[in-house]
Design an enzyme around this catalytic site. Structure first.
Site, PDB file in Angstrom:
ATOM      1  N   ALA A  81      -2.185  -6.108   6.935  1.00  0.00           N
ATOM      2  CA  ALA A  81      -1.930  -4.666   7.032  1.00  0.00           C
ATOM      3  C   ALA A  81      -2.095  -4.033   5.664  1.00  0.00           C
ATOM      4  O   ALA A  81      -2.062  -4.721   4.633  1.00  0.00           O
ATOM      5  CB  ALA A  81      -0.517  -4.424   7.561  1.00  0.00           C
ATOM      6  N   ASP A  82      -2.288  -2.737   5.678  1.00  0.00           N
ATOM      7  CA  ASP A  82      -2.279  -1.984   4.431  1.00  0.00           C
ATOM      8  C   ASP A  82      -1.505  -0.689   4.635  1.00  0.00           C
ATOM      9  O   ASP A  82      -1.664  -0.021   5.654  1.00  0.00           O
ATOM     10  CB  ASP A  82      -3.696  -1.655   3.943  1.00  0.00           C
ATOM     11  CG  ASP A  82      -3.637  -1.013   2.565  1.00  0.00           C
ATOM     12  OD1 ASP A  82      -3.411  -1.756   1.590  1.00  0.00           O
ATOM     13  OD2 ASP A  82      -3.748   0.220   2.459  1.00  0.00           O
ATOM     14  N   THR A  83      -0.672  -0.362   3.665  1.00  0.00           N
ATOM     15  CA  THR A  83       0.088   0.890   3.700  1.00  0.00           C
ATOM     16  C   THR A  83      -0.367   1.763   2.539  1.00  0.00           C
ATOM     17  O   THR A  83      -0.385   1.310   1.390  1.00  0.00           O
ATOM     18  CB  THR A  83       1.605   0.606   3.604  1.00  0.00           C
ATOM     19  OG1 THR A  83       1.968  -0.216   4.711  1.00  0.00           O
ATOM     20  CG2 THR A  83       2.420   1.889   3.642  1.00  0.00           C
ATOM     21  N   THR A  84      -0.746   2.987   2.859  1.00  0.00           N
ATOM     22  CA  THR A  84      -1.254   3.916   1.847  1.00  0.00           C
ATOM     23  C   THR A  84      -0.510   5.241   1.976  1.00  0.00           C
ATOM     24  O   THR A  84      -0.308   5.733   3.087  1.00  0.00           O
ATOM     25  CB  THR A  84      -2.763   4.153   2.083  1.00  0.00           C
ATOM     26  OG1 THR A  84      -3.454   2.921   1.855  1.00  0.00           O
ATOM     27  CG2 THR A  84      -3.331   5.214   1.178  1.00  0.00           C
ATOM     28  N   ALA A  96      -2.439   0.622   8.352  1.00  0.00           N
ATOM     29  CA  ALA A  96      -3.470   0.060   9.218  1.00  0.00           C
ATOM     30  C   ALA A  96      -3.195  -1.430   9.368  1.00  0.00           C
ATOM     31  O   ALA A  96      -2.832  -2.101   8.401  1.00  0.00           O
ATOM     32  CB  ALA A  96      -4.850   0.276   8.597  1.00  0.00           C
TER      33      ALA A  96
END
Ligand SMILES: Cc1cn([C@H]2C[C@H](O)[C@@H](COP(=O)(O)OP(=O)(O)OP(=O)(O)O)O2)c(=O)[nH]c1=O
Length: 196
Positions: free
Chosen positions: A67-70, A104
């Site tokens: 996952a990626d957190t932005t 995401a």
């Protein structure tokens, strides 16, 4: 089949445990997280989650979750601050305004990748100099997109959100459970664990 968490984030490990999943292995991906020129936050976040999943080594029948957190302030991408000075600049920019937090998720099995992104809106109160000083001194900005963690002391700065709390923390659980189900891994078929 092994379940691999492709993340070094302790938050993601804890959130996964809420679904009753303890991964067989934890393999933090190593990729270049620099945004491309002109890349907008949501496309960036989805690309990075996908690239993380591609970077994690696994056998063809293993499941890999990344996952990626932005944090997005308009078109601006706020990643993890490099140092306290950058954390201060991020918090100053977020103070008294609304921003978005995008997470995401990418789930890989062999050649297949299931993807989902979740966008939440967050309002941060106007931060006083004392708020900023004490928050920065405590160091909770380290390793957090946008330089804050809603699940920690910065919860006191956030009077309103719309979206997914677990998504803001790093792994949107409802959407992740759906992805797992789509990939044939049904988390809630495991015996329920007792919670206190
Ligand atoms: C906005 C926000 C982010 N975060 C965290 C979640 C993520 O760990 C981090 C964003 O960085 P990420 O690049 O998404 O993840 P990471 O570097 O911690 O781990 P990995 O790439 O190995 O999966 O910010 C919080 O814990 N609370 C918050 O309120």
């Amino acid at each position: 089949m092994a379940f691999i968490l492709g993340s070094g984030s302790p938050r993601r490990l804890d959130l996964l445990a809420q679904l009753g999943i303890v991964p067989d292995a934890v393999r933090p991906p190593e990729i270049d997280e620099s945004p491309h020129k002109g890349e907008v936050p949501r496309s960036y976040c989805c690309r990075i989650a996908r690239e993380k999943a591609q970077a994690v080594h696994a056998e063809p029948d293993d499941l890999v979750l990344c996952a990626d957190t932005t944090v997005a302030l308009g078109r601006r991408i706020l990643g993890k601050p490099a140092d306290e000075q950058e954390a201060a600049a991020f918090l100053q920019a977020l103070s008294g305004r609304r921003h978005r937090v995008i997470t995401a998720v990418a789930l890989k099995k062999g050649e297949r990748v299931w993807e989902k992104d979740v966008v939440s809106n967050v309002r941060m109160k106007r931060l006083s100099d004392a708020d900023m000083r004490s928050y920065l001194a405590a160091g909770d900005w380290r390793g957090k997109a946008g330089g804050y963690a809603i699940q920690g002391a910065a919860g006191a700065f956030i009077p309103w959100i719309s979206g997914s709390f677990t998504g803001i923390v790093g792994l949107p659980l409802a959407e992740t459970a759906n992805l797992l189900q789509a990939a044939g891994h049904c988390p809630w078929s495991a015996p329920a664990k007792e919670t206190t």
